[in-house]
Motif scaffolding. Structure first.
Motif, mmCIF file in Angstrom:
data_model
loop_
_atom_site.group_PDB
_atom_site.id
_atom_site.type_symbol
_atom_site.label_atom_id
_atom_site.label_comp_id
_atom_site.label_asym_id
_atom_site.label_seq_id
_atom_site.Cartn_x
_atom_site.Cartn_y
_atom_site.Cartn_z
ATOM 1 N N VAL A 89 12.161 17.959 -8.043
ATOM 2 C CA VAL A 89 11.171 17.416 -8.965
ATOM 3 C C VAL A 89 10.193 16.588 -8.146
ATOM 4 O O VAL A 89 10.567 15.961 -7.152
ATOM 5 N N TYR A 90 8.897 16.617 -8.546
ATOM 6 C CA TYR A 90 7.933 15.738 -7.892
ATOM 7 C C TYR A 90 7.153 14.986 -8.953
ATOM 8 O O TYR A 90 7.028 15.436 -10.103
ATOM 9 N N GLY A 91 6.652 13.827 -8.562
ATOM 10 C CA GLY A 91 5.894 13.022 -9.508
ATOM 11 C C GLY A 91 5.067 11.974 -8.793
ATOM 12 O O GLY A 91 5.211 11.743 -7.589
ATOM 13 N N VAL A 92 4.204 11.348 -9.567
ATOM 14 C CA VAL A 92 3.281 10.332 -9.066
ATOM 15 C C VAL A 92 3.846 8.957 -9.384
ATOM 16 O O VAL A 92 4.373 8.727 -10.486
ATOM 17 N N SER A 93 3.730 8.023 -8.446
ATOM 18 C CA SER A 93 4.154 6.648 -8.720
ATOM 19 C C SER A 93 2.982 5.700 -8.509
ATOM 20 O O SER A 93 2.257 5.799 -7.521
ATOM 21 N N ILE A 94 2.802 4.806 -9.478
ATOM 22 C CA ILE A 94 1.825 3.729 -9.380
ATOM 23 C C ILE A 94 2.480 2.497 -9.991
ATOM 24 O O ILE A 94 2.893 2.521 -11.158
ATOM 25 N N GLY A 95 2.576 1.419 -9.215
ATOM 26 C CA GLY A 95 3.271 0.250 -9.724
ATOM 27 C C GLY A 95 4.694 0.608 -10.092
ATOM 28 O O GLY A 95 5.404 1.260 -9.321
ATOM 29 N N ALA A 96 5.128 0.218 -11.285
ATOM 30 C CA ALA A 96 6.472 0.533 -11.757
ATOM 31 C C ALA A 96 6.466 1.686 -12.760
ATOM 32 O O ALA A 96 7.354 1.796 -13.602
ATOM 33 N N ALA A 97 5.444 2.547 -12.647
ATOM 34 C CA ALA A 97 5.357 3.746 -13.492
ATOM 35 C C ALA A 97 5.567 4.977 -12.627
ATOM 36 O O ALA A 97 4.965 5.103 -11.554
ATOM 37 N N TYR A 135 19.750 12.010 -10.098
ATOM 38 C CA TYR A 135 19.485 11.200 -8.909
ATOM 39 C C TYR A 135 18.150 10.483 -9.015
ATOM 40 O O TYR A 135 18.004 9.339 -8.564
ATOM 41 N N LEU A 136 17.150 11.140 -9.619
ATOM 42 C CA LEU A 136 15.838 10.519 -9.779
ATOM 43 C C LEU A 136 15.916 9.303 -10.696
ATOM 44 O O LEU A 136 15.389 8.229 -10.357
ATOM 45 N N VAL A 137 16.540 9.436 -11.847
ATOM 46 C CA VAL A 137 16.634 8.318 -12.786
ATOM 47 C C VAL A 137 17.387 7.156 -12.158
ATOM 48 O O VAL A 137 17.000 5.988 -12.300
ATOM 49 N N ASP A 138 18.466 7.447 -11.445
ATOM 50 C CA ASP A 138 19.213 6.385 -10.774
ATOM 51 C C ASP A 138 18.323 5.662 -9.770
ATOM 52 O O ASP A 138 18.339 4.426 -9.674
ATOM 53 N N ARG A 139 17.532 6.403 -9.025
ATOM 54 C CA ARG A 139 16.613 5.810 -8.050
ATOM 55 C C ARG A 139 15.551 4.951 -8.735
ATOM 56 O O ARG A 139 15.224 3.848 -8.273
ATOM 57 N N LEU A 140 14.995 5.460 -9.833
ATOM 58 C CA LEU A 140 13.969 4.696 -10.541
ATOM 59 C C LEU A 140 14.521 3.367 -11.033
ATOM 60 O O LEU A 140 13.847 2.333 -10.946
ATOM 61 N N LEU A 157 2.268 -0.713 -14.933
ATOM 62 C CA LEU A 157 1.292 -0.724 -13.841
ATOM 63 C C LEU A 157 1.139 -2.098 -13.208
ATOM 64 O O LEU A 157 0.749 -2.210 -12.039
ATOM 65 N N SER A 158 1.449 -3.131 -13.968
ATOM 66 C CA SER A 158 1.270 -4.499 -13.470
ATOM 67 C C SER A 158 2.470 -4.997 -12.675
ATOM 68 O O SER A 158 2.442 -6.107 -12.140
ATOM 69 N N GLN A 159 3.533 -4.170 -12.594
ATOM 70 C CA GLN A 159 4.762 -4.599 -11.930
ATOM 71 C C GLN A 159 4.982 -3.803 -10.641
ATOM 72 O O GLN A 159 4.585 -2.642 -10.540
ATOM 73 N N PRO A 160 5.652 -4.406 -9.650
ATOM 74 C CA PRO A 160 5.922 -3.691 -8.404
ATOM 75 C C PRO A 160 7.197 -2.859 -8.482
ATOM 76 O O PRO A 160 8.129 -3.190 -9.210
ATOM 77 N N ALA A 161 7.215 -1.767 -7.731
ATOM 78 C CA ALA A 161 8.423 -0.956 -7.562
ATOM 79 C C ALA A 161 8.270 -0.191 -6.258
ATOM 80 O O ALA A 161 7.148 0.074 -5.815
ATOM 81 N N ASP A 162 9.385 0.169 -5.647
ATOM 82 C CA ASP A 162 9.349 0.872 -4.365
ATOM 83 C C ASP A 162 10.283 2.071 -4.424
ATOM 84 O O ASP A 162 11.500 1.924 -4.294
ATOM 85 N N PHE A 163 9.713 3.246 -4.614
ATOM 86 C CA PHE A 163 10.509 4.462 -4.761
ATOM 87 C C PHE A 163 11.402 4.713 -3.558
ATOM 88 O O PHE A 163 12.524 5.230 -3.697
ATOM 89 N N THR A 164 10.933 4.376 -2.375
ATOM 90 C CA THR A 164 11.667 4.718 -1.155
ATOM 91 C C THR A 164 12.716 3.682 -0.767
ATOM 92 O O THR A 164 13.477 3.905 0.186
ATOM 93 N N ALA A 165 12.780 2.567 -1.482
ATOM 94 C CA ALA A 165 13.682 1.489 -1.068
ATOM 95 C C ALA A 165 15.168 1.851 -1.188
ATOM 96 O O ALA A 165 15.939 1.604 -0.250
ATOM 97 N N PRO A 166 15.640 2.397 -2.309
ATOM 98 C CA PRO A 166 17.081 2.665 -2.415
ATOM 99 C C PRO A 166 17.521 3.789 -1.474
ATOM 100 O O PRO A 166 16.784 4.755 -1.234
ATOM 101 N N ALA A 167 18.713 3.667 -0.959
ATOM 102 C CA ALA A 167 19.312 4.748 -0.180
ATOM 103 C C ALA A 167 19.860 5.805 -1.132
ATOM 104 O O ALA A 167 20.152 5.521 -2.299
ATOM 105 N N VAL A 168 19.973 7.030 -0.646
ATOM 106 C CA VAL A 168 20.632 8.070 -1.445
ATOM 107 C C VAL A 168 22.090 7.677 -1.607
ATOM 108 O O VAL A 168 22.770 7.377 -0.609
ATOM 109 N N PRO A 169 22.604 7.617 -2.842
ATOM 110 C CA PRO A 169 24.000 7.188 -3.043
ATOM 111 C C PRO A 169 24.975 8.053 -2.253
ATOM 112 O O PRO A 169 24.852 9.291 -2.251
ATOM 113 N N PRO A 170 25.923 7.454 -1.581
ATOM 114 C CA PRO A 170 26.884 8.240 -0.794
ATOM 115 C C PRO A 170 27.832 9.055 -1.661
ATOM 116 O O PRO A 170 28.374 10.062 -1.217
#
Length: 214
Positions: A117-125, A145-150, A188-201
């Motif tokens: 799956v691919y998607g666009v991220s801006i802020g916490a959206a 896995y995507l929802v857990d990451r979000l 959009l007004s809140q921060p989030a970092d899609f790449t921060a979490p590690a893939v769950p082991p």
């Protein structure tokens, strides 16, 4: 020209306003903007992992990668008889990927990409664009896995644009445009970092966190 209206700046502004582009088909040079009256979203605290999906996750048969092969993911999404993903759209989203506004969640069976799956991220959206699956459960695994990451990354809105029976079975709902735009403004007004979490082991970690939040 389609490429003119799909500049990075215009695309990001469109998403911030609640709109997204589509093409008539893969060969079309014409694009149109969509802003549905009813919007599909997955409430991040209501994602549903069924017993069958939990069994598939616990098998640990698949490997999950993040942002590993964007081109293969969008090509997989476009590889169907009826698609709105034109060559112009593929090029535009690659540019967004290169600057960190598009992210992929990829499911592998060995070295073979079987879903994603691919998607666009801006802020916490996070705006889910498209997904594909070469096996029965690969797209559901990708979404789990995507929802857990979000959740872990601090996202507040998971926009699926439209709702399908497949998404509804996983917890997706429809909300009005006004309700969506209000939620979008907050995210959009809140921060989030899609790449921060590690893939769950372990996939069991995802199942356990989902049980605690849903």
């Amino acid at each position: 020209m389609a490429s003119d209206i799909l500049s990075t700046k215009i695309l990001l502004e469109a998403y911030r306003s609640g709109a997204f582009p589509m093409a008539e088909d893969r060969n079309s040079s014409e694009l149109f903007w969509v802003n549905p009256q009813e919007r599909g979203v997955v409430p991040l605290d209501r994602f549903h992992i069924s017993r069958s999906l939990a069994r598939q996750l616990r098998k640990e048969r698949h490997q999950i990668k993040i942002n590993h092969d964007f081109d293969a993911v969008i090509a997989g999404c476009a590889a169907r008889d009826d698609t709105w993903i034109s060559a112009d759209i593929q090029r535009a989203y690659r540019r967004l990927f290169e600057i960190g506004h598009v992210h992929t969640t990829e499911v592998y069976d060995g070295t073979r990409l079987v879903g994603g799956v691919y998607g666009v991220s801006i802020g916490a959206a996070y705006f889910g664009e498209s997904m594909f699956s070469c096996t029965t459960s690969a797209s559901k695994i990708a979404l789990a896995y995507l929802v857990d990451r979000l959740r872990l990354a601090g996202f507040q809105l998971f926009d699926t644009q439209f709702i399908t029976p497949h998404l509804a079975s996983l917890g997706a709902i429809e909300i009005s445009r006004d309700t969506y735009l209000a939620a979008l403004s907050v995210a959009l007004s809140q921060p989030a970092d899609f790449t921060a979490p590690a893939v769950p082991p372990r996939a069991q970690d995802i199942i356990q966190r989902n049980t605690q939040t849903s």
